[in-house]
Design an enzyme around this catalytic site. Structure first.
Site, mmCIF file in Angstrom:
data_model
loop_
_atom_site.group_PDB
_atom_site.id
_atom_site.type_symbol
_atom_site.label_atom_id
_atom_site.label_comp_id
_atom_site.label_asym_id
_atom_site.label_seq_id
_atom_site.Cartn_x
_atom_site.Cartn_y
_atom_site.Cartn_z
ATOM 1 N N LYS A 172 0.864 -1.189 0.000
ATOM 2 C CA LYS A 172 0.000 0.000 0.000
ATOM 3 C C LYS A 172 0.893 1.228 0.000
ATOM 4 C CE LYS A 172 -4.086 -2.043 2.028
ATOM 5 N NZ LYS A 172 -5.118 -2.018 3.068
ATOM 6 N N SER A 211 2.470 -5.966 3.641
ATOM 7 C CA SER A 211 1.810 -6.880 4.573
ATOM 8 C C SER A 211 1.910 -8.289 4.015
ATOM 9 C CB SER A 211 0.331 -6.516 4.728
ATOM 10 O OG SER A 211 0.198 -5.226 5.243
ATOM 11 N N ALA A 212 2.345 -9.204 4.863
ATOM 12 C CA ALA A 212 2.497 -10.582 4.407
ATOM 13 C C ALA A 212 1.161 -11.152 3.956
ATOM 14 C CB ALA A 212 3.078 -11.434 5.535
ATOM 15 N N LEU A 233 -1.597 -13.987 3.437
ATOM 16 C CA LEU A 233 -2.023 -15.210 4.106
ATOM 17 C C LEU A 233 -1.998 -16.335 3.071
ATOM 18 C CD1 LEU A 233 -4.998 -13.809 6.221
ATOM 19 C CD2 LEU A 233 -2.695 -14.432 6.994
ATOM 20 N N ASP A 280 -13.669 1.747 9.763
ATOM 21 C CA ASP A 280 -13.966 1.091 8.485
ATOM 22 C C ASP A 280 -13.991 -0.434 8.593
ATOM 23 O OD1 ASP A 280 -14.507 1.256 5.744
ATOM 24 O OD2 ASP A 280 -12.407 0.902 5.239
ATOM 25 N N GLU A 307 -12.996 -11.471 8.947
ATOM 26 C CA GLU A 307 -12.738 -12.762 8.295
ATOM 27 C C GLU A 307 -12.252 -13.773 9.318
ATOM 28 O OE1 GLU A 307 -10.492 -12.951 4.680
ATOM 29 O OE2 GLU A 307 -11.147 -10.971 4.035
ATOM 30 N N ASP A 325 -6.700 -5.333 6.923
ATOM 31 C CA ASP A 325 -7.077 -4.066 6.294
ATOM 32 C C ASP A 325 -7.272 -2.961 7.336
ATOM 33 O OD1 ASP A 325 -7.451 -2.700 4.010
ATOM 34 O OD2 ASP A 325 -9.269 -3.731 3.383
#
Lengths: 528, 528
Positions: free
Chosen positions: B227, B331-332, B334, B400, B405, B420
């Site tokens: 990002k 960010s790693a 998944l 937000d 998940e 996120d």
């Protein structure tokens, strides 16, 4: 013809006196100062185009920066703006205008206005009934027909020389009226309406902010274009933002009117700042449901509105009041196109409006030779008017002059309107030399423009000082931050240096064009 | 089952010790201090819910703010973060994991990785031929199969308790690898690709910035979500901007990983900052022509790219390097959904994502009563997990969190992934109390979470200090400005006040739930 001859004689007298004072006298004084400074000039000359020759003493003299004792104390108090407007260069007598030299006939315009008032009164009855039935809040204002209103006088004062005369009291009154009169109706502007239903980003070069402007109708039936504040005075657009997606700045719109007046072009419609209540003075009085629909309340409980084209996903582009009050510029509308047709012509120095496109003028150093041979730039004042406009745009850093407009009534020799200036005054630290391309590539300038620029470069009439004073009269003062004001002086020096470079290459006769005489040619027959 | 019993015993021991230390001891000390302070508490109690009771000495004691001498010098040097992670609360022994408690089987994953490497090598031959034929610059990297790579260890370490273990050295190695390893390929993320061809603003709530994220593949075949930086560290979004169109902040993504680890949730995938060369490390190595097409050079000669959905008219949304270097968060990834399926569930406290819509939870004070009776919130830990997440989101001001998940392999009792987080850390001066609604409306919290929050509110382990220290290890330090760090302490106090308010209304037994025991239930059979 006799009137023309008197004007010609007066004009030549003024030009001769000014030439004597600004050009010959400094040169004589330079000469008397001896060889020392001449030597350094000789060195400077060879490297001038590269260096810009900013520090050259010879340049200082001849670009209108004489530091002789005849200047007087530059800070001797009093109004510099008053002194400027009292200067002979700003007091060349305009001849009495014949009816064919005016844009509009009073009778027709007054009839039209009278009819509009009557129709408004009839329609208001219907609107109020409809609003009552659908439970919509609607503020109503009484309107009267009054042939003495300022916008009418402004429209009737437009003539073949400029939008308004130097001493026209209607202009000051118009600024006051736009600032204070109640607003009776608001709507999208015509170009916004033209976009209706075709909000396709791919087809519109610059939708951002562009379509947030509104048309306001005042109680006296005068109309103004409202551009809301999008940016703080001291905010500077990112260097990565293309000029064609830059925000429109309400304060640039106001400052451009003042700058244009100080340059004595008088080709920008009067513009003034106003704190508008967007709930009471926009939302509650519009008859356009589409416009009502773009209003919303922000998370901070402020009233906001956004462009119809950018619906929902683009609330970042919305403007918001605090909670309802929003600064904006109000620019006087010109007469309707049906009354005074205008033509919009792409500038020969238009930019590519793409990421990486380059126009011919950007790569071809002999571009102006072609333009000089092309109609309508091959005769008359058109090219000189373009160069006036490029100086105006360069001073405020406006890269967005893609088209220019003129009234068709005055034919090819009409003055160019300097409309839509809200992308000026972006980055005060930057001088976008490419804006000056018409001047630097063609190496011509009107003598009248050059004399005024030289005057404004002198401490007694310093451009930044007269601008600061002029803008101090706006209700939303300060309009420009100090860096923007000081940039004007620096850019003015660069314009004069460019002229000097041309003069050194081609000689003064080739570069400095006597324009006063030409502007007294009889007007051509109106083309529409 | 024996393993479970050992865990249960250990856990209860720790809880009892912590309870003794944080709750009983301060209360005893309060009692010994005499009647004076008790009196003022009595007064404070009655007005607590209204006042928030911030200054109440009784609250200070019971929310874990004991100012007794046993605290020691809060500034006694050394690493506060080290001290925190050495605390018994952060050293509850995790049982040896059975194969059914791990997310992935090593054999399958290693096979899959091996095949990918072989396929990559074959494809690169073809790509290079194609690139050579079409004259496209293409940087090539040699890749090797290596079963010891950190991303593989990270994936294999994911278990039913958390994404990683407290002392897993693979996490630190993964952060280093994401920061330093060469990037061999870049592409749009899957959700970006899913939008292909349907770039309709009206259908997407939040396209701005949202779709500027990229998937980067590293030389070791690890993948990271990139990002880019959209906002300076000290920039604060306008109060008029809705949370769902707010910029995504790369530093928030990094800070969220550290905060989540400090809260001992370990539900955020490892994230690290990196200065990426967007020409050499993105443009020149992507195989996606669509992605190549959104790159352009800005007026300031910087390399930029924009979201495909906002083509041409939205270059304001572009991000630009200086001239190629651009900060971003990595960010790693998944494990792929085909290996470890996840389910995405709308949060019961989802916001309306419209201008003026209001959800039931915003207007109904008894909303939680309904939720508590609704599957899957009517049993197990799900509601407590939601409340953990709301505390996490409140601390960083993230409004937000529309969905959450979880891995379907672990069934209903799996932990919630905190993915996120880039809309956190927006306005440091504001505490958005509505984010805490799950806690304030349900008045329950896990005892383990509460104990850690109390610990972090003590000067010896102060949240802002341990966060500052933890973030100091990121290559893009400083990640958060001081106002953002200090906001964490203030918000933490508010969380503890809310818990206190609940305890006063309902009693500690109702509010503070013993969660350790439950988390040792045998895992349900994998649902996929």
């Amino acid at each position: 013809m006799r009137r023309d001859r008197i004007l010609l004689a007066t004009t030549l007298m003024v030009v001769f006196t000014a030439d004597l004072y600004f050009v010959l006298l400094p040169k004589l004084q330079d000469f008397r100062r001896g060889q020392g400074s001449r030597c350094s000039c000789g060195q400077a000359n060879s490297s001038l185009p590269g260096q810009g020759g900013l520090a050259s003493p010879w340049l200082s003299g001849s670009t209108g920066y004489p530091r002789d004792s005849t200047e007087g104390d530059p800070e001797d108090g009093g109004s510099k703006l008053g002194r400027l407007f009292a200067h002979p260069l700003y007091n060349i007598q305009t001849p009495t205008l014949g009816p064919e030299e005016r844009l509009l006939q009073a009778g027709k315009l007054i009839d039209y206005y009278d009819k509009k008032v009557s129709r408004w009164e009839r329609h208001m009855v219907l609107y109020n009934e409809a609003a009552g039935a659908s439970n919509v809040t609607m503020t109503q204002q009484k309107v009267n027909f009054d042939p003495e209103v300022s916008w009418l006088k402004f429209h009737l004062g437009i003539n073949r020389y400029s939008l308004y005369s130097r001493d026209d009291p209607a202009v000051e009154q118009l600024l006051r009226d736009m600032h204070t009169l109640p607003i009776i109706s608001t709507d999208y502007t015509q170009d916004e309406k033209a976009l209706k239903g075709v909000c396709d980003c791919e087809q519109v070069v610059k939708p951002s902010g562009h379509h947030l402007k509104l048309a306001l109708k005042m109680k006296d039936f005068g109309k103004a274009m409202f551009k809301p504040m999008r940016q703080q005075r001291d905010e500077v657009p990112s260097e990565d933002v293309f000029y064609f997606v830059d925000f429109q700045r309400h304060n640039a719109e106001i400052a451009a009117f003042h700058l244009d007046r100080i340059l004595d072009f008088r080709r920008v419609p009067p513009a003034v700042g106003r704190l508008v209540n967007i709930t009471g003075e926009v939302l509650h009085i519009t008859h356009n449901q589409d416009l009502r629909n773009v209003f919303f309340t922000s998370p901070a409980k402020n009233t906001c509105f956004f462009s119809k084209c950018l619906y929902v996903c683009k609330t970042e582009y919305a403007v918001c009041g605090r909670p309802d009050a929003l600064e904006g510029s109000l620019s006087a509308y010109l007469p309707r196109l049906s009354q005074a047709p205008r033509v919009s012509i792409p500038s020969p120095w238009i930019r590519s409006y793409t990421f990486d496109g380059r126009r011919d003028w950007e790569v071809n150093p002999f571009y102006c030779d072609t333009i000089k041979q092309t109609y309508p730039y091959n005769s008359g004042n058109r090219l000189l008017n373009i160069i006036d406009m490029s100086v105006f745009d360069f001073l405020m850093g406006n890269m967005d002059r893609h088209h220019y407009e003129l009234f068709t009534n005055f034919g090819d020799e009409g003055f160019l309107l300097h409309l839509d200036n809200a992308r000026g005054f972006g980055r005060p630290s930057e001088d976008v030399m490419s804006i000056l391309a018409p001047l630097t590539q063609c190496c011509v300038i009107k003598r009248s423009t050059l004399l005024r620029l030289r005057l404004l470069s002198r401490p007694r009439y310093r451009l930044s000082d007269v601008m600061r004073e002029s803008l101090g009269g706006d209700p939303l003062r300060p309009i420009l931050t100090e860096p923007h004001l000081l940039a004007l002086d620096r850019r003015l020096r660069r314009v004069l240096e460019e002229v000097e470079r041309c003069v050194m290459q081609l000689g003064e006769e080739q570069v400095v064009t006597a324009d006063f005489a030409r502007s007294t040619d009889p007007p051509p027959a109106a083309t529409t």
